[in-house]
Design a protein around this motif. Structure first.
Motif, PDB file in Angstrom:
ATOM      1  N   GLY A 166     -34.914  -5.576 -32.613  1.00 38.69           N
ATOM      2  CA  GLY A 166     -35.680  -4.390 -32.970  1.00 38.69           C
ATOM      3  C   GLY A 166     -37.168  -4.659 -33.084  1.00 38.69           C
ATOM      4  O   GLY A 166     -37.953  -3.771 -33.443  1.00 38.69           O
ATOM      5  N   ALA A 167     -37.586  -5.874 -32.785  1.00 40.32           N
ATOM      6  CA  ALA A 167     -39.018  -6.183 -32.799  1.00 40.32           C
ATOM      7  C   ALA A 167     -39.694  -5.519 -31.596  1.00 40.32           C
ATOM      8  O   ALA A 167     -39.030  -5.072 -30.662  1.00 40.32           O
ATOM      9  CB  ALA A 167     -39.229  -7.700 -32.762  1.00 40.32           C
ATOM     10  N   THR A 168     -41.014  -5.464 -31.636  1.00 45.16           N
ATOM     11  CA  THR A 168     -41.782  -4.820 -30.567  1.00 45.16           C
ATOM     12  C   THR A 168     -42.442  -5.881 -29.697  1.00 45.16           C
ATOM     13  O   THR A 168     -43.045  -6.825 -30.218  1.00 45.16           O
ATOM     14  CB  THR A 168     -42.879  -3.928 -31.181  1.00 45.16           C
ATOM     15  OG1 THR A 168     -42.242  -2.936 -31.985  1.00 45.16           O
ATOM     16  CG2 THR A 168     -43.706  -3.249 -30.101  1.00 45.16           C
ATOM     17  N   LEU A 169     -42.316  -5.712 -28.395  1.00 39.32           N
ATOM     18  CA  LEU A 169     -42.970  -6.632 -27.458  1.00 39.32           C
ATOM     19  C   LEU A 169     -44.340  -6.073 -27.086  1.00 39.32           C
ATOM     20  O   LEU A 169     -44.460  -4.919 -26.682  1.00 39.32           O
ATOM     21  CB  LEU A 169     -42.117  -6.804 -26.202  1.00 39.32           C
ATOM     22  CG  LEU A 169     -42.648  -7.868 -25.234  1.00 39.32           C
ATOM     23  CD1 LEU A 169     -42.318  -9.267 -25.750  1.00 39.32           C
ATOM     24  CD2 LEU A 169     -42.073  -7.675 -23.841  1.00 39.32           C
ATOM     25  N   ARG A 170     -45.363  -6.893 -27.257  1.00 40.63           N
ATOM     26  CA  ARG A 170     -46.705  -6.507 -26.800  1.00 40.63           C
ATOM     27  C   ARG A 170     -47.206  -7.574 -25.842  1.00 40.63           C
ATOM     28  O   ARG A 170     -46.632  -8.652 -25.747  1.00 40.63           O
ATOM     29  CB  ARG A 170     -47.662  -6.366 -27.993  1.00 40.63           C
ATOM     30  CG  ARG A 170     -47.186  -5.341 -29.015  1.00 40.63           C
ATOM     31  CD  ARG A 170     -48.222  -5.132 -30.095  1.00 40.63           C
ATOM     32  NE  ARG A 170     -49.374  -4.398 -29.581  1.00 40.63           N
ATOM     33  CZ  ARG A 170     -50.456  -4.125 -30.314  1.00 40.63           C
ATOM     34  NH1 ARG A 170     -50.545  -4.561 -31.552  1.00 40.63           N
ATOM     35  NH2 ARG A 170     -51.460  -3.440 -29.800  1.00 40.63           N
ATOM     36  N   TRP A 171     -48.284  -7.241 -25.140  1.00 40.97           N
ATOM     37  CA  TRP A 171     -48.786  -8.237 -24.186  1.00 40.97           C
ATOM     38  C   TRP A 171     -50.289  -8.195 -24.046  1.00 40.97           C
ATOM     39  O   TRP A 171     -50.917  -7.153 -24.184  1.00 40.97           O
ATOM     40  CB  TRP A 171     -48.112  -8.080 -22.827  1.00 40.97           C
ATOM     41  CG  TRP A 171     -48.157  -6.704 -22.239  1.00 40.97           C
ATOM     42  CD1 TRP A 171     -49.123  -6.190 -21.432  1.00 40.97           C
ATOM     43  CD2 TRP A 171     -47.176  -5.660 -22.403  1.00 40.97           C
ATOM     44  NE1 TRP A 171     -48.812  -4.906 -21.078  1.00 40.97           N
ATOM     45  CE2 TRP A 171     -47.627  -4.556 -21.655  1.00 40.97           C
ATOM     46  CE3 TRP A 171     -45.971  -5.580 -23.109  1.00 40.97           C
ATOM     47  CZ2 TRP A 171     -46.906  -3.352 -21.607  1.00 40.97           C
ATOM     48  CZ3 TRP A 171     -45.263  -4.371 -23.056  1.00 40.97           C
ATOM     49  CH2 TRP A 171     -45.726  -3.290 -22.305  1.00 40.97           C
ATOM     50  N   ILE A 172     -50.820  -9.395 -23.771  1.00 41.86           N
ATOM     51  CA  ILE A 172     -52.251  -9.550 -23.493  1.00 41.86           C
ATOM     52  C   ILE A 172     -52.455  -9.191 -22.025  1.00 41.86           C
ATOM     53  O   ILE A 172     -51.758  -9.736 -21.155  1.00 41.86           O
ATOM     54  CB  ILE A 172     -52.692 -11.012 -23.741  1.00 41.86           C
ATOM     55  CG1 ILE A 172     -52.488 -11.389 -25.211  1.00 41.86           C
ATOM     56  CG2 ILE A 172     -54.146 -11.217 -23.315  1.00 41.86           C
ATOM     57  CD1 ILE A 172     -52.689 -12.888 -25.497  1.00 41.86           C
ATOM     58  N   PRO A 173     -53.378  -8.274 -21.737  1.00 40.67           N
ATOM     59  CA  PRO A 173     -53.566  -7.889 -20.328  1.00 40.67           C
ATOM     60  C   PRO A 173     -54.336  -8.946 -19.540  1.00 40.67           C
ATOM     61  O   PRO A 173     -54.931  -9.856 -20.113  1.00 40.67           O
ATOM     62  CB  PRO A 173     -54.389  -6.607 -20.432  1.00 40.67           C
ATOM     63  CG  PRO A 173     -55.144  -6.745 -21.714  1.00 40.67           C
ATOM     64  CD  PRO A 173     -54.273  -7.540 -22.649  1.00 40.67           C
ATOM     65  N   VAL A 174     -54.288  -8.785 -18.227  1.00 40.94           N
ATOM     66  CA  VAL A 174     -55.006  -9.682 -17.319  1.00 40.94           C
ATOM     67  C   VAL A 174     -56.175  -8.910 -16.712  1.00 40.94           C
ATOM     68  O   VAL A 174     -56.023  -7.759 -16.298  1.00 40.94           O
ATOM     69  CB  VAL A 174     -54.054 -10.186 -16.207  1.00 40.94           C
ATOM     70  CG1 VAL A 174     -54.828 -10.910 -15.108  1.00 40.94           C
ATOM     71  CG2 VAL A 174     -52.999 -11.106 -16.800  1.00 40.94           C
ATOM     72  N   GLY A 175     -57.334  -9.536 -16.685  1.00 42.95           N
ATOM     73  CA  GLY A 175     -58.516  -8.907 -16.101  1.00 42.95           C
ATOM     74  C   GLY A 175     -58.532  -9.022 -14.588  1.00 42.95           C
ATOM     75  O   GLY A 175     -57.688  -9.703 -13.991  1.00 42.95           O
ATOM     76  N   ASP A 176     -59.519  -8.362 -13.974  1.00 43.51           N
ATOM     77  CA  ASP A 176     -59.612  -8.375 -12.513  1.00 43.51           C
ATOM     78  C   ASP A 176     -59.818  -9.787 -11.958  1.00 43.51           C
ATOM     79  O   ASP A 176     -59.479 -10.063 -10.806  1.00 43.51           O
ATOM     80  CB  ASP A 176     -60.766  -7.478 -12.044  1.00 43.51           C
ATOM     81  CG  ASP A 176     -60.453  -6.005 -12.276  1.00 43.51           C
ATOM     82  OD1 ASP A 176     -59.263  -5.665 -12.399  1.00 43.51           O
ATOM     83  OD2 ASP A 176     -61.405  -5.204 -12.347  1.00 43.51           O
ATOM     84  N   ASP A 177     -60.377 -10.658 -12.790  1.00 45.50           N
ATOM     85  CA  ASP A 177     -60.622 -12.027 -12.330  1.00 45.50           C
ATOM     86  C   ASP A 177     -59.378 -12.910 -12.450  1.00 45.50           C
ATOM     87  O   ASP A 177     -59.417 -14.094 -12.132  1.00 45.50           O
ATOM     88  CB  ASP A 177     -61.781 -12.656 -13.127  1.00 45.50           C
ATOM     89  CG  ASP A 177     -61.496 -12.710 -14.628  1.00 45.50           C
ATOM     90  OD1 ASP A 177     -60.445 -12.190 -15.063  1.00 45.50           O
ATOM     91  OD2 ASP A 177     -62.335 -13.262 -15.367  1.00 45.50           O
TER      92      ASP A 177
END
Lengths: 470, 163
Positions: A165-176
């Motif tokens: 029941g935990a929430t998954l989050r993520w660090i995005p990736v930039g254009d580079d």
């Protein structure tokens, strides 16, 4: 970051031409030809590396001279086999700067990550008692990954979130192609445009790492972009909120000096077969106190102390996590691979491959070729802590060719004897983020030469003409 | 001709550049229709294919009235759907099944082609894929569209099983 001064590690020493010739001579497979007698140019080491003779010999020697069940039996062979098995653990620990008891053998890095994720689930179910309470996750808690992850460091965390029941989050990736850390911590920062959560409940404003974050799992080096993650910064942020860090070091350990104690991560995984070693074995590193507290996942023989019909007490780590017959010969081979790399010197390996990365990146000069990931090799700054002075990317370069599908690119290169990987490299979300279904990837290792990279660039330059792409 | 040229025959390159049947089209209400989405998980190639089946009248055989599709992928997978679209259009279902089996045989021929040249001629432009059958990793590219067609026919209710 600068592009003129390539990070080469503390020594800055690379291989001499004679040393590189000697290294190549250690790898019997590199002598073969493919596709009607063409010289093999193996640029798929990020998928799996070739193996030096000493690794093959060590495995054969184990079977010919030492083979016996380890950690049981008191006969001479059992002693020798156990000694070889545990010596290999020391060799691998020495490669990554850990204590020997902090290295758990696993069938591979994927299993290692699953071991941690499932161990956390077991702790959440109450196994491991009070000592394991620190691992518990549940509704309201957050697990943080990145958009750049290999599926093996994403799917186990999706599963853990779904089961708890935990929430998954993520660090995005930039254009580079680098992680976009602009939303990492709150403190007035904004969440990156692509920063996401599976079920956004409007708690926006909190940083990606916040007091609800329980686990931060990320790759040291992306297997697609070759970019090195800012480990020190992420670890510091995770520590501030008491979150566990899990590092996927599969693409770093074979290619640069890695000191897991200095990096300060809680857990790390890497695989032998990408590190000049055999298939079927990998390692999980865990800080000793964490391995002691984490409940085991696979249970059975060898991992126990006292077994009664009513219950069982477990052996101390690492044995607690090594139920059943282990991949002994492969582990011993892995130890030989670790020693081989340490004898070459990881500083020299790193410097050699930084040169190759620069040469690989010159494919961007070919019309219609676009690199997915950092375009240059720079040097990590002082904020990288123990990694300051090391290159900020490795020699794994993914690319697309305008008007030609990656599979077709790979086929033309293959016809010239050049082996590259094509597809999504087990990183579909990262490809989706760049709006592409597939890339081709050229990746180097200790035995790769500039001459091979030149041959690759020349063959690649002819691809668009072959398909009549304008 | 090199193996590479045998694989990428001009007819394949032409179909990849100017594919037949690309762009899903609506099916007449009084026809049967089925749609299938197939993915090659190893490379991410995909195709969504819609088949329009004209039911048989007075005991006559049902026929493929048309095939339309959307997809993305390598030149082999895209050209193969295109060639297949031409080949099966306006064919009765038993002939489509025969062509499907022939094409699978061709793909299993390791570059040798089919023994019976007369039968091979029935495959028309699809024989250009003989060179592909030398490369085990690429055979599934050539078969992607055929898998979508077979599945669409089952979904349309026109073909009973998906053996």
């Amino acid at each position: 970051m600068t592009t003129t001064e390539v990070g080469t590690g503390p020594s800055g020493r690379t291989f001499t031409p004679a040393e590189l010739v000697a290294v190549r001579a250690d790898f019997p497979l590199l002598g073969r030809t493919v596709r009607d007698g063409k010289r093999l140019v193996y640029l798929d080491s990020a998928a799996t590396s070739q193996k030096p003779q000493v690794v093959l010999d060590t495995e054969v020697d184990f079977y010919e001279q030492r083979n016996a069940a380890v950690h049981r039996g008191a006969h001479a062979l059992a002693e020798e086999a156990t000694e070889a098995f545990e010596h290999a653990r020391q060799q691998v620990a020495a490669l990554v700067g850990t204590d020997v008891g902090e290295i758990v053998w696993t069938p591979g890095a994927t299993t290692g990550i699953n071991l941690v994720a499932t161990g956390i689930q077991h702790a959440t179910l109450g196994r491991g008692g009070e000592a394991a309470e620190r691992f518990r996750v549940g509704p309201g808690d957050e697990i943080l990954v990145t958009e750049a992850e290999h599926h093996s460091n994403l799917v186990p965390w999706q599963e853990l979130a779904a089961r708890t029941g935990a929430t998954l989050r993520w660090i995005p990736v930039g254009d580079d192609g680098r992680l976009d850390l602009s939303g990492l911590e709150a403190a007035g920062g904004t969440t990156g445009s692509g920063a996401g959560r599976a079920d956004d409940d409007g708690r926006g404003g909190a940083g990606l790492i916040n007091e609800r974050t329980r686990v931060v799992a990320f790759a040291h080096v992306s297997n697609v972009t070759g970019a090195v993650a800012p480990v020190s910064r992420i670890v510091a942020a995770a520590r501030r909120v008491g979150a566990l860090t899990v590092l996927d070091a599969c693409q770093s350990v074979p290619h640069r000096p890695v000191d897991l104690h200095a990096l300060g991560v809680d857990f790390a995984v890497f695989s032998a077969h990408k590190t000049l070693g055999p298939t079927g074995v990998g390692a999980l590193y865990g800080r000793r106190e964490l391995l002691e507290a984490l409940p085991p996942v696979t249970t059975g023989g060898s991992m126990v102390e006292v077994v009664t019909m009513e219950g069982t007490t477990f052996a101390p780590p690492p044995l607690k996590f090594e139920a059943g017959t282990q991949m002994v010969a492969q582990a011993v081979g892995f130890g030989a691979a670790a020693d081989y790399l340490r004898e070459l010197g990881m500083d020299a390996v790193c410097a050699h491959e930084a040169e190759l990365a620069t040469e690989l990146l010159r494919i961007a000069e070919i019309p219609g070729v676009r690199v997915i990931g950092p375009a240059t090799v720079g040097t990590l700054g002082q904020d990288a802590g123990p990694e300051a002075g090391l290159p900020d990317r490795v020699a794994a370069v993914s690319f697309v060719v305008d008007g030609v599908h990656a599979h077709d690119v790979g086929q033309v290169l293959d016809d010239a004897g050049i082996a590259v990987r094509v597809g999504h490299h087990c990183a579909q979300p990262l490809h989706r983020r760049f709006g592409i279904a597939a890339t081709a990837r050229a990746s180097a290792s200790v035995y790769t030469t500039v001459d091979e990279v030149t041959a690759f660039r020349e063959a690649l330059a002819g691809v668009r003409a072959f398909f009549g792409a304008e | 001709m090199s193996s590479l040229e045998q694989m990428y025959q001009q007819v394949i390159l032409d179909h990849a550049k100017h594919p037949v049947g690309r762009g899903l089209v609506a099916v007449d209400a009084d026809h049967l229709h089925g749609e299938s989405h197939q993915v090659n998980p190893t490379c991410g190639d995909e195709v969504t294919l819609r088949v329009d089946v004209l039911p048989g009248v007075d005991g006559g055989p049902a026929r493929v009235a048309g095939v339309s599709w959307e997809g993305q992928g390598c030149s082999i997978s895209q050209a193969s759907v295109s060639v297949m679209t031409e080949l099966v259009s306006d064919q009765p279902l038993d002939e489509v099944a025969r062509l499907d089996a022939l094409f699978h045989d061709l793909m299993g021929s390791r570059g040798k082609g089919l023994d019976d040249e007369g039968v091979e001629d029935d495959l028309g432009d699809a024989t250009a894929f003989t060179g592909v059958s030398k490369y085990p990793a690429r055979i599934k590219c050539a078969l992607l569209g055929w898998a979508a067609l077979k599945d669409s026919l089952v979904r349309s209710g026109a073909s009973a099983t998906n053996d």
